[in-house]
Design an enzyme around this catalytic site. Structure first.
Site, PDB file in Angstrom:
ATOM      1  N   GLU B  58      -4.496 -12.543 -11.990  1.00  0.00           N
ATOM      2  CA  GLU B  58      -5.711 -11.722 -11.998  1.00  0.00           C
ATOM      3  C   GLU B  58      -6.077 -11.250 -13.404  1.00  0.00           C
ATOM      4  O   GLU B  58      -7.259 -11.175 -13.755  1.00  0.00           O
ATOM      5  CB  GLU B  58      -5.553 -10.516 -11.055  1.00  0.00           C
ATOM      6  CG  GLU B  58      -5.655 -10.864  -9.580  1.00  0.00           C
ATOM      7  CD  GLU B  58      -4.367 -11.436  -9.001  1.00  0.00           C
ATOM      8  OE1 GLU B  58      -3.353 -11.479  -9.736  1.00  0.00           O
ATOM      9  OE2 GLU B  58      -4.377 -11.846  -7.826  1.00  0.00           O
ATOM     10  N   GLN B  80      -8.896 -12.264  -4.493  1.00  0.00           N
ATOM     11  CA  GLN B  80      -8.700 -12.673  -3.098  1.00  0.00           C
ATOM     12  C   GLN B  80      -8.729 -11.457  -2.156  1.00  0.00           C
ATOM     13  O   GLN B  80      -9.301 -11.521  -1.075  1.00  0.00           O
ATOM     14  CB  GLN B  80      -7.394 -13.433  -2.959  1.00  0.00           C
ATOM     15  CG  GLN B  80      -7.334 -14.222  -1.691  1.00  0.00           C
ATOM     16  CD  GLN B  80      -6.404 -15.408  -1.816  1.00  0.00           C
ATOM     17  OE1 GLN B  80      -5.191 -15.247  -1.796  1.00  0.00           O
ATOM     18  NE2 GLN B  80      -6.955 -16.597  -1.958  1.00  0.00           N
ATOM     19  N   PHE B  81      -8.141 -10.376  -2.599  1.00  0.00           N
ATOM     20  CA  PHE B  81      -8.242  -9.095  -1.914  1.00  0.00           C
ATOM     21  C   PHE B  81      -8.469  -8.037  -2.997  1.00  0.00           C
ATOM     22  O   PHE B  81      -7.914  -8.144  -4.093  1.00  0.00           O
ATOM     23  CB  PHE B  81      -6.954  -8.755  -1.146  1.00  0.00           C
ATOM     24  CG  PHE B  81      -6.797  -9.526   0.133  1.00  0.00           C
ATOM     25  CD1 PHE B  81      -7.125  -8.957   1.356  1.00  0.00           C
ATOM     26  CD2 PHE B  81      -6.319 -10.834   0.112  1.00  0.00           C
ATOM     27  CE1 PHE B  81      -6.978  -9.675   2.540  1.00  0.00           C
ATOM     28  CE2 PHE B  81      -6.176 -11.554   1.287  1.00  0.00           C
ATOM     29  CZ  PHE B  81      -6.506 -10.982   2.508  1.00  0.00           C
ATOM     30  N   ALA B  82      -9.253  -7.016  -2.657  1.00  0.00           N
ATOM     31  CA  ALA B  82      -9.485  -5.930  -3.618  1.00  0.00           C
ATOM     32  C   ALA B  82      -8.161  -5.402  -4.155  1.00  0.00           C
ATOM     33  O   ALA B  82      -8.023  -5.117  -5.348  1.00  0.00           O
ATOM     34  CB  ALA B  82     -10.259  -4.798  -2.949  1.00  0.00           C
ATOM     35  N   ASP B  83      -7.179  -5.313  -3.262  1.00  0.00           N
ATOM     36  CA  ASP B  83      -5.868  -4.771  -3.618  1.00  0.00           C
ATOM     37  C   ASP B  83      -5.259  -5.503  -4.820  1.00  0.00           C
ATOM     38  O   ASP B  83      -4.564  -4.907  -5.638  1.00  0.00           O
ATOM     39  CB  ASP B  83      -4.903  -4.892  -2.431  1.00  0.00           C
ATOM     40  CG  ASP B  83      -5.538  -4.526  -1.104  1.00  0.00           C
ATOM     41  OD1 ASP B  83      -6.668  -4.996  -0.851  1.00  0.00           O
ATOM     42  OD2 ASP B  83      -4.913  -3.800  -0.316  1.00  0.00           O
ATOM     43  N   HIS B 125      -3.493  -5.299   1.815  1.00  0.00           N
ATOM     44  CA  HIS B 125      -4.664  -6.130   2.087  1.00  0.00           C
ATOM     45  C   HIS B 125      -5.782  -5.295   2.701  1.00  0.00           C
ATOM     46  O   HIS B 125      -6.606  -5.812   3.444  1.00  0.00           O
ATOM     47  CB  HIS B 125      -4.312  -7.268   3.051  1.00  0.00           C
ATOM     48  CG  HIS B 125      -3.338  -8.262   2.513  1.00  0.00           C
ATOM     49  ND1 HIS B 125      -1.996  -8.022   2.448  1.00  0.00           N
ATOM     50  CD2 HIS B 125      -3.519  -9.506   1.998  1.00  0.00           C
ATOM     51  CE1 HIS B 125      -1.374  -9.078   1.928  1.00  0.00           C
ATOM     52  NE2 HIS B 125      -2.271  -9.985   1.641  1.00  0.00           N
TER      53      HIS B 125
END
Lengths: 346, 321
Positions: B58, B80-83, B125
């Site tokens: 990231e 892929q996920f905000a997390d 997630h």
């Protein structure tokens, strides 16, 4: 950017190794002189914040600046005054940023070595230096998307920076994307006060490149001839499409982390060892030995560089400092997306 | 013919790619696979060489986008996920968000964050990260609640010269449908009155808008008129629309799916209390997720975040019902 500051051969094609070496030496000399000037200003209390010198790293640094050309990208580290000048950064950019002039590229909003001109390929570092490598990747990636080839991006980092996650992610990504990245690692033996024994456990930093599938070379960072050759070759290979290249230079930081740091933690044995040689002195001796310059010529150059540094400082000291009441306190370029309340006076 | 919130996001990206050669998409599994949620379905095929799989990095992905933006491109990045954007956080807040202010060179990157809870997704997630990004100067933070906004605000995000954090709610991906893509929309920076009312203002954004609307419907049958304000973007935050609504109703309940400490609801409360105290007939209230990581099991998850039920209770308390 083009070479315009120190060399009488500015713009001319460097035709022989003698000319190349002499040209490089002159940039190193200007960088050292300017650094010394900043150190003096710091001690006199004329500079806000820190001062970070390139003492001992000029041979490596200048080799990067000279190997790059207009249209290339350079993300320097904090000790790259020589490389910046050789790449084409105006001497006034350095002085204005150190002294906080509003006429400089950072206008008092950022200082010292946090300066650059992103649109001209010179990236202004954030303090988390490993993060700059990925930005160089991005520019190279964008050029490829537009079918522009023959461009090289160089990113400099220290031995400490190689321990960061950003370094790992960015070099791996550059390898996966086969980008024309040249990663210059200045192993100056200390990250602030931390010796390399507390920084990494591989035999040599250059070993890391193998794991990423990246070509790599080591070089004696105190030897200008070697640096010009090895860095020049790495840049050439990247330009020719051989993917990312890594150069690890062995040298010693001949100053504190910043001018606030007396650096009494540096092992005296290292200072006495070959890695502790001053690259500028080594280069000067080489010039004399080869008969490429005599002592009088070098003294004239030294005076010339002192004059350049003095002139730049004298100019900038007459320039305005930022005014909080005139400052445009807005962090977005889209005016309409600023919150209305921020625009209200008081 | 109907279109989901997720399809609107896909269509907005297709249009951006078609209309602007500077646009490209970079992210994990976004290429031939079409993304973990299929938000880039078939785009790699339709736009060869412009929808590209990245390594799981990231930091390097966002750094790459920043470099490309400096060089004149308009990257769209899918986390892929905000997390997972936490791994690229440094690039967003220290690099992208500071670039314009430091150098006057804008940084037009769009970072898509599939955000928010869905049943069974657990602590890593499900996160809502709008508040933490909104905290930093130099970022625009969008939180679309409707299919229309998902489409138009994403197009606007790509067109904006500043870095945009685009929080798209995963719960709305499939649940929310519209008849067709809208021809136009309100500009970012303007909140929307999602439902008019005179008794209580509920300020919400993203998925919570729909929970608030359900409560408004429920209480309307009991004779209480709730006004629902959809913030649309949390930065900029349209204080004027919120204040005008509170001026009409005299009561404020602010609802966010994110954690309570220092978040969007706290910001709204502070502004209304500070600038509109005299408009209030009752102490302003807010409702957020519980101050724990997001739980996995549906029984726990349903109690962790605000729902129509808990919002209705809070609304009734505020109204003295």
């Amino acid at each position: 950017m083009v070479q315009t500051v120190a060399s009488p051969k500015a713009g001319a094609v460097v035709s022989t190794f003698r000319d190349e070496y002499t040209n490089a030496f002159r940039w190193m000399l200007l960088a050292r002189t300017l650094d010394d000037k900043f150190a003096g200003l710091y001690r006199a209390g004329k500079i806000h914040g820190g001062v970070f010198l390139g003492r001992g790293q000029e041979a490596l640094s200048v080799s990067v600046g000279l190997a790059l050309r207009k249209g290339d990208v350079f993300a320097p580290l904090i000790r790259d005054q020589a490389g910046r000048l050789a790449f084409g950064e105006p001497i006034l950019d350095a002085v204005r940023t150190y002294l906080g002039s509003t006429l400089g590229p950072m206008r008092g909003r950022d200082g010292n070595i946090h300066r650059g001109r992103p649109r001209e390929g010179l990236l202004p570092m954030i303090s988390h230096l490993g993060a700059m490598i990925a930005v160089v990747n991005g520019i190279l990636f964008a050029r490829r998307l537009r079918n522009i080839s023959g461009v090289v991006g160089a990113a400099s980092i220290g031995d400490g920076g190689t321990s960061t996650g950003s370094f790992h992610e960015a070099i791996n990504l550059a390898a996966v994307e086969k980008l024309p990245l040249v990663l210059i690692v200045a192993n100056n033996q200390y990250a602030y006060s931390t010796p390399t024994s507390r920084q990494f456990a591989c035999g040599d930093l250059v070993d890391k490149a193998i794991g990423y599938g990246v070509d790599s070379q080591t070089v004696d960072g105190t030897d200008l001839s070697a640096c010009l050759e090895v860095v020049g070759e790495a840049v050439k290979r990247a330009r020719e499409g051989h993917g990312p290249q890594m150069v690890v230079a062995r040298l010693l930081r001949l100053c504190g982390h910043g001018e606030h740091d007396v650096a009494d933690y540096v092992d005296p044995k290292l200072k006495q060892s070959p890695v502790g040689r001053d690259c500028l002195k080594v280069a000067e001796e080489h010039l004399l030995q080869q008969g490429w310059a005599d002592a009088r010529t070098i003294e004239l150059w030294r005076s010339e560089m002192v004059q350049k540094a003095e002139d730049a400082v004298a100019t900038v000291q007459r320039e305005p400092a930022p005014d909080p009441y005139e400052e445009d306190w807005r962090a977005l370029s889209s005016q309409r997306l600023l919150e209305a309340r921020e625009e209200r006076p008081g | 013919m109907s279109i989901t919130y997720l399809e609107a996001i896909r269509e907005a990206q297709a249009r951006a790619l078609a209309e602007d050669p500077r646009v490209f998409i970079y992210g994990q599994d976004v290429g031939a696979f079409g993304g973990a949620f299929k938000a880039t379905k078939n785009l790699a095929e339709e736009f060869p060489g412009r929808v590209i799989d990245s390594p799981i990095s990231e930091d390097a992905i966002i750094g790459l986008a920043i470099g490309a933006a400096i060089d004149g491109m308009r990257p769209i990045i899918e986390m892929q996920f905000a997390d997972f954007s936490s791994v690229g956080f440094n690039q967003v807040i220290n690099q992208a968000a500071t670039l314009y202010w430091r150098t006057q060179v804008p940084c037009p990157v769009t970072i898509r964050l599939p955000a928010g809870g869905t049943s069974g997704s657990g602590p890593f997630h499900s996160q809502n990260m709008e508040a933490i990004y909104a905290h930093y100067p130099g970022l625009v933070v969008m939180t679309p609640a409707t299919v229309e906004d998902a489409y138009h605000m994403l197009l606007e995000a790509v067109a904006i010269d500043d870095p945009v954090i685009f929080c798209e709610h995963k719960y709305l991906y499939y649940h929310l449908k519209a008849d067709k893509l809208p021809a136009d929309a309100m500009p970012t920076g303007k909140a929307r009155i999602a439902r008019e009312g005179r008794d209580l203002t509920i300020v919400a954004y993203s998925a919570m808008v729909h929970e608030a609307l359900a409560v408004a419907e429920e209480l309307a049958s009991e004779g209480t008129e709730i006004e629902v304000v959809d913030l649309r973007s949390v930065k900029p935050l349209d204080t004027d629309t919120v204040m005008a609504s509170v001026a009409r109703t005299g009561r404020l309940l602010c609802v966010g799916e994110a954690w309570p400490w220092g978040g969007v609801t706290a910001e709204v409360m502070a502004r209304v209390a500070g600038e509109g105290f005299g408009l209030l007939d009752a102490p302003p209230q807010r409702l957020n997720a519980k101050d724990t990581p997001v739980p996995y099991h549906p029984n726990l998850w349903a109690a962790h975040r605000p729902t129509a039920r808990s919002i209705a209770t809070a609304a009734r308390n505020l109204l003295g019902l």
